[in-house]
Design an enzyme around this catalytic site. Structure first.
Site, PDB file in Angstrom:
ATOM      1  N   THR A 122      -0.111  55.216  69.523  1.00  0.00           N
ATOM      2  CA  THR A 122      -0.152  53.717  69.252  1.00  0.00           C
ATOM      3  C   THR A 122      -0.845  53.559  67.802  1.00  0.00           C
ATOM      4  O   THR A 122      -2.078  53.785  67.661  1.00  0.00           O
ATOM      5  CB  THR A 122      -1.247  53.333  70.280  1.00  0.00           C
ATOM      6  OG1 THR A 122      -0.535  53.635  71.566  1.00  0.00           O
ATOM      7  CG2 THR A 122      -1.291  51.758  70.471  1.00  0.00           C
ATOM      8  N   LEU A 152       3.936  56.006  78.830  1.00  0.00           N
ATOM      9  CA  LEU A 152       3.638  56.895  80.057  1.00  0.00           C
ATOM     10  C   LEU A 152       2.247  56.610  80.691  1.00  0.00           C
ATOM     11  O   LEU A 152       1.427  56.369  79.771  1.00  0.00           O
ATOM     12  CB  LEU A 152       3.755  58.499  79.970  1.00  0.00           C
ATOM     13  CG  LEU A 152       2.942  59.096  78.936  1.00  0.00           C
ATOM     14  CD1 LEU A 152       1.560  59.428  79.206  1.00  0.00           C
ATOM     15  CD2 LEU A 152       3.413  60.428  78.440  1.00  0.00           C
ATOM     16  N   GLU A 154      -1.186  58.025  83.040  1.00  0.00           N
ATOM     17  CA  GLU A 154      -1.802  59.234  83.247  1.00  0.00           C
ATOM     18  C   GLU A 154      -1.436  59.162  85.046  1.00  0.00           C
ATOM     19  O   GLU A 154      -1.571  58.393  85.718  1.00  0.00           O
ATOM     20  CB  GLU A 154      -3.228  59.496  82.999  1.00  0.00           C
ATOM     21  CG  GLU A 154      -3.512  59.824  81.722  1.00  0.00           C
ATOM     22  CD  GLU A 154      -4.920  59.863  81.183  1.00  0.00           C
ATOM     23  OE1 GLU A 154      -5.550  60.273  82.098  1.00  0.00           O
ATOM     24  OE2 GLU A 154      -4.945  59.505  80.091  1.00  0.00           O
ATOM     25  N   LYS A 237       3.522  48.103  71.836  1.00  0.00           N
ATOM     26  CA  LYS A 237       2.593  48.711  72.890  1.00  0.00           C
ATOM     27  C   LYS A 237       1.106  48.298  73.081  1.00  0.00           C
ATOM     28  O   LYS A 237       0.670  48.174  74.109  1.00  0.00           O
ATOM     29  CB  LYS A 237       2.319  50.271  72.136  1.00  0.00           C
ATOM     30  CG  LYS A 237       1.236  51.071  72.711  1.00  0.00           C
ATOM     31  CD  LYS A 237       1.776  51.435  73.967  1.00  0.00           C
ATOM     32  CE  LYS A 237       0.756  52.349  74.597  1.00  0.00           C
ATOM     33  NZ  LYS A 237       0.658  53.647  74.529  1.00  0.00           N
ATOM     34  N   GLY A 286     -10.264  44.749  91.845  1.00  0.00           N
ATOM     35  CA  GLY A 286     -11.178  46.008  92.415  1.00  0.00           C
ATOM     36  C   GLY A 286     -12.449  46.165  91.121  1.00  0.00           C
ATOM     37  O   GLY A 286     -13.021  44.943  90.840  1.00  0.00           O
ATOM     38  N   GLY A 290     -10.153  51.110  83.190  1.00  0.00           N
ATOM     39  CA  GLY A 290     -10.706  51.898  82.284  1.00  0.00           C
ATOM     40  C   GLY A 290      -9.848  52.740  81.681  1.00  0.00           C
ATOM     41  O   GLY A 290      -8.478  52.476  81.596  1.00  0.00           O
ATOM     42  N   CYS A 293      -7.008  54.273  77.296  1.00  0.00           N
ATOM     43  CA  CYS A 293      -5.830  53.272  76.532  1.00  0.00           C
ATOM     44  C   CYS A 293      -6.341  51.888  76.629  1.00  0.00           C
ATOM     45  O   CYS A 293      -6.513  51.207  75.780  1.00  0.00           O
ATOM     46  CB  CYS A 293      -4.534  53.492  77.088  1.00  0.00           C
ATOM     47  SG  CYS A 293      -4.183  55.048  77.276  1.00  0.00           S
ATOM     48  N   LYS A 296      -9.468  50.644  74.676  1.00  0.00           N
ATOM     49  CA  LYS A 296      -9.257  50.440  73.150  1.00  0.00           C
ATOM     50  C   LYS A 296      -8.109  49.812  72.812  1.00  0.00           C
ATOM     51  O   LYS A 296      -8.223  49.210  71.730  1.00  0.00           O
ATOM     52  CB  LYS A 296      -9.134  51.998  72.596  1.00  0.00           C
ATOM     53  CG  LYS A 296      -7.521  52.507  72.516  1.00  0.00           C
ATOM     54  CD  LYS A 296      -7.543  53.854  71.892  1.00  0.00           C
ATOM     55  CE  LYS A 296      -6.302  54.606  72.169  1.00  0.00           C
ATOM     56  NZ  LYS A 296      -5.049  53.754  71.394  1.00  0.00           N
ATOM     57  N   LYS A 354      -9.016  56.400  87.432  1.00  0.00           N
ATOM     58  CA  LYS A 354      -7.881  56.218  88.506  1.00  0.00           C
ATOM     59  C   LYS A 354      -7.404  57.217  89.068  1.00  0.00           C
ATOM     60  O   LYS A 354      -7.923  58.384  88.721  1.00  0.00           O
ATOM     61  CB  LYS A 354      -6.736  55.359  87.895  1.00  0.00           C
ATOM     62  CG  LYS A 354      -5.987  56.239  86.729  1.00  0.00           C
ATOM     63  CD  LYS A 354      -4.746  55.650  86.500  1.00  0.00           C
ATOM     64  CE  LYS A 354      -3.719  56.566  86.085  1.00  0.00           C
ATOM     65  NZ  LYS A 354      -2.383  55.822  85.488  1.00  0.00           N
TER      66      LYS A 354
HETATM   67  C1  UGA Z   1      -1.763  52.731  80.565  1.00  0.00           C
HETATM   68  C2  UGA Z   1      -0.384  52.188  80.768  1.00  0.00           C
HETATM   69  O1  UGA Z   1       0.058  51.698  82.186  1.00  0.00           O
HETATM   70  C3  UGA Z   1       0.722  52.790  80.160  1.00  0.00           C
HETATM   71  O2  UGA Z   1       2.075  52.251  80.136  1.00  0.00           O
HETATM   72  C4  UGA Z   1       0.486  53.355  78.777  1.00  0.00           C
HETATM   73  O3  UGA Z   1       1.368  54.165  78.189  1.00  0.00           O
HETATM   74  C5  UGA Z   1      -0.574  54.097  78.517  1.00  0.00           C
HETATM   75  O4  UGA Z   1      -1.769  53.051  79.352  1.00  0.00           O
HETATM   76  C6  UGA Z   1      -1.241  54.537  77.290  1.00  0.00           C
HETATM   77  O5  UGA Z   1      -1.322  53.466  76.422  1.00  0.00           O
HETATM   78  O6  UGA Z   1      -0.852  55.526  76.907  1.00  0.00           O
HETATM   79  P1  UGA Z   1      -2.953  54.581  81.857  1.00  0.00           P
HETATM   80  O7  UGA Z   1      -4.211  54.112  81.057  1.00  0.00           O
HETATM   81  O8  UGA Z   1      -2.733  56.099  82.234  1.00  0.00           O
HETATM   82  O9  UGA Z   1      -1.805  53.879  81.363  1.00  0.00           O
HETATM   83  O10 UGA Z   1      -3.333  54.187  83.471  1.00  0.00           O
HETATM   84  P2  UGA Z   1      -2.963  52.853  84.193  1.00  0.00           P
HETATM   85  O11 UGA Z   1      -2.146  53.019  85.426  1.00  0.00           O
HETATM   86  O12 UGA Z   1      -2.397  51.727  83.321  1.00  0.00           O
HETATM   87  O13 UGA Z   1      -4.396  52.342  84.879  1.00  0.00           O
HETATM   88  C7  UGA Z   1      -5.305  51.619  83.934  1.00  0.00           C
HETATM   89  C8  UGA Z   1      -6.536  51.041  84.588  1.00  0.00           C
HETATM   90  O14 UGA Z   1      -6.161  49.944  85.591  1.00  0.00           O
HETATM   91  C9  UGA Z   1      -7.217  51.952  85.626  1.00  0.00           C
HETATM   92  O15 UGA Z   1      -8.453  51.990  85.546  1.00  0.00           O
HETATM   93  C10 UGA Z   1      -6.695  51.400  87.050  1.00  0.00           C
HETATM   94  O16 UGA Z   1      -7.737  51.803  88.120  1.00  0.00           O
HETATM   95  C11 UGA Z   1      -6.767  50.182  86.696  1.00  0.00           C
HETATM   96  N1  UGA Z   1      -5.815  49.095  87.705  1.00  0.00           N
HETATM   97  C12 UGA Z   1      -4.635  49.242  87.580  1.00  0.00           C
HETATM   98  C13 UGA Z   1      -6.562  48.202  88.427  1.00  0.00           C
HETATM   99  O17 UGA Z   1      -7.782  47.912  88.558  1.00  0.00           O
HETATM  100  N2  UGA Z   1      -5.631  47.189  88.902  1.00  0.00           N
HETATM  101  C14 UGA Z   1      -4.443  47.330  89.186  1.00  0.00           C
HETATM  102  O18 UGA Z   1      -3.538  46.626  89.647  1.00  0.00           O
HETATM  103  C15 UGA Z   1      -3.757  48.473  88.219  1.00  0.00           C
END
Ligand code: UGA
Length: 466
Positions: A122, A152, A154, A237, A286, A290, A293, A296, A354
């Site tokens: 990014t 993607l 995690e 992105k 919730g 965090g 990604c 930042k 998560k």
């Molecule tokens: C995120 C994006 O979803 C990806 O598409 C992106 O490629 C990635 O960042 C990146 O920049 O590399 P990620 O950080 O792995 O992916 O996790 P997410 O599934 O997006 O969750 C992020 C946070 O949001 C977690 O803390 C999760 O608990 C929280 N979350 C998610 C909520 O509190 N509520 C929701 O409805 C969804």
């Protein structure tokens, strides 16, 4: 095709493992000797569902070659993918220091014309000229450059790499565009083959649907490819991640209204999420977002926007709402016990940011532990995968107890807080666990437990906005 992947974190190693499993000779290059040593032994250096099988299989059949050496990798490959980290600097701007170093090393080792450098990391909007200059200063060969931002997540990294919902290719080179389409089409063919095997599919998709609806298999590969100009692909992105963070903060803002009224946030979000223009995905209230990604990238976009004359106050509020969710949870604990709080033992379930990952970077659960630890006698913590990472972040706190299993973490506790909704926490035998606790109180900061079941067992249950 022969590819080199620079950077072996979640993005690089998953990309490399998938490319090599699909039959492409792939070098995974990293500057960290311990990381390369671990991958050479056939093991990923972090937990990611199904990645262990892919890495072990492709390292042993030598399709995946982990190496510290650009000299070994670049002359033997046609395309290099830059997958290095771009952390926020002290002001919040995304730092492209590692990207510059990677492009310098790639360029110095290109031996033939028509090498393609693809930037998956990014990067901020406006990086193109810097990258062109580095290439020109370090090679006189013809090099094509493309951006291919990565989406993607995690916990579902392998699935997202196999079957991305969109493939953005930002380039002014037709050659690079066509070669990348060929490569990604071959990944798509491989993906469809293995996803049809039930056993493999279950392993890959273990956490794929945590916050998202099912992948739509009916969309043909060609319709998932979007060619853009370089600047647009750079902006896409951070825009995507910030939008998702905004959606979650919106859900949390509504939860805070529900907190002080009879409305139930789950019902409200279900009620709006059924409108296809809004959608239910990423609309769960919730403890907040965090990870490595969102924090930042939201900050990075606020800063990047400033360079283009725009004050992104909306995103500042998105951050504020997110920070407030921790205060909300802590206040719930304070209100429950009042002056007695300093005598209480609190259980925290989940420490990763998560479910489905052992990553604890900017984890709301870790923030909660740090904050609450100031007020209570003892905090007992447990996570199925991330205790080791959490230990490094919490080593300065002297009232933390790292539990070795579920019974241990519930024993003699006055309150259990669900901070990360790992599936194993959602099917606990609370009938048994309640006898181990001092007080039967649960705060469910992810609105994921069965309130009715818990209340019928005699627990006092509190969620967020429900
Ligand atoms: C995120 C994006 O979803 C990806 O598409 C992106 O490629 C990635 O960042 C990146 O920049 O590399 P990620 O950080 O792995 O992916 O996790 P997410 O599934 O997006 O969750 C992020 C946070 O949001 C977690 O803390 C999760 O608990 C929280 N979350 C998610 C909520 O509190 N509520 C929701 O409805 C969804």
């Amino acid at each position: 095709m022969r590819t080199a992947i620079i950077g072996s974190g979640y993005l690089g190693l998953t990309t490399g493992a998938v490319f090599s499993a699909a039959g492409h000779q792939t070098y995974c290059v990293d500057i960290k000797p311990t990381l390369i040593k671990t991958i050479k032994s056939g093991t990923p250096p972090f937990y990611e569902p199904y990645l262990d099988e892919l890495v072990s299989q492709t390292v042993s059949n030598k399709k995946l070659i982990p190496t510290l050496s650009y000299e070994e990798a670049i002359p033997n490959t046609d395309i290099s993918f830059v997958c290095v980290d771009t952390p926020g600097d002290k002001d919040g701007n995304l730092s492209i220091k590692s990207v510059k170093a990677a492009i310098t090393s790639i360029s110095k080792n290109i031996e033939k014309d028509n090498h393609i450098i693809v930037i998956k990391s990014t990067v901020p909007l406006g990086t193109a000229n810097t990258i062109q200059t580095i290439i020109q200063e370090n090679t006189d060969k013809k090099v094509h450059v493309a951006r291919n931002p990565e989406f993607l997540a995690e916990g579902s990294a392998v699935f997202d790499t196999l079957l991305p919902d969109r493939i953005i290719i930002g380039t002014d080179s037709n050659y690079a565009f066509n070669q990348l389409c060929k490569l990604f089409k071959s990944i798509d063919n491989y993906a469809k083959k293995i996803i049809n095997e039930e056993n493999t599919r279950n392993k890959i998709m273990k956490f794929s649907k945590t916050y998202r609806s099912k992948f739509n298999y009916s969309i043909p590969f060609e319709n998932r490819v979007l060619r853009t100009n370089t600047a647009s692909s750079e902006l896409i992105k951070m825009t995507a991640n910030s939008y998702l963070a905004m959606k979650i903060s919106y859900a949390n803002a509504i939860a805070n209204i529900c907190e002080n009224s009879d409305a139930n946030v789950n019902e409200v979000l279900e009620g709006i999420g059924r409108d296809p223009r809004i959608g239910r995905d990423f609309l769960y209230a919730g403890l907040g977002w965090g990870g490595g990604c969102f924090p930042k990238d939201v900050r990075g976009l606020i800063k990047n926007a400033q360079n283009y004359g725009y004050k992104f106050n909306l995103l500042k509020e998105v951050e504020n709402i997110n920070n407030f969710q921790i205060d909300l949870a802590v206040n719930k604990v304070k209100n429950l016990f009042g002056k007695q709080l300093s005598k209480k033992t609190i259980t925290i379930l989940g420490l990763s940011y998560k479910p489905g990952t052992n990553d604890t970077r900017k984890s709301p659960a870790i923030k909660l532990v740090k904050y609450i630890s100031k007020y209570v006698k003892k905090i007992k913590i447990y996570d199925p995968k991330s205790l080791e990472n959490a230990e490094k972040q919490l080593e300065n706190l002297d009232n933390i107890y790292f539990a070795s299993n579920i019974e241990d973490v519930f024993k003699e506790s006055n309150l259990a807080i669900l901070a990360t909704e790992w599936p194993e926490f959602l099917s606990l035998d609370f009938d048994h666990l309640k006898d181990l606790m001092e007080d039967n109180i649960i705060i469910d900061t992810r609105n994921s437990l069965d309130r009715h079941e818990l209340e019928s067992l005699g627990f006092t249950y509190t969620g967020i906005g429900i």
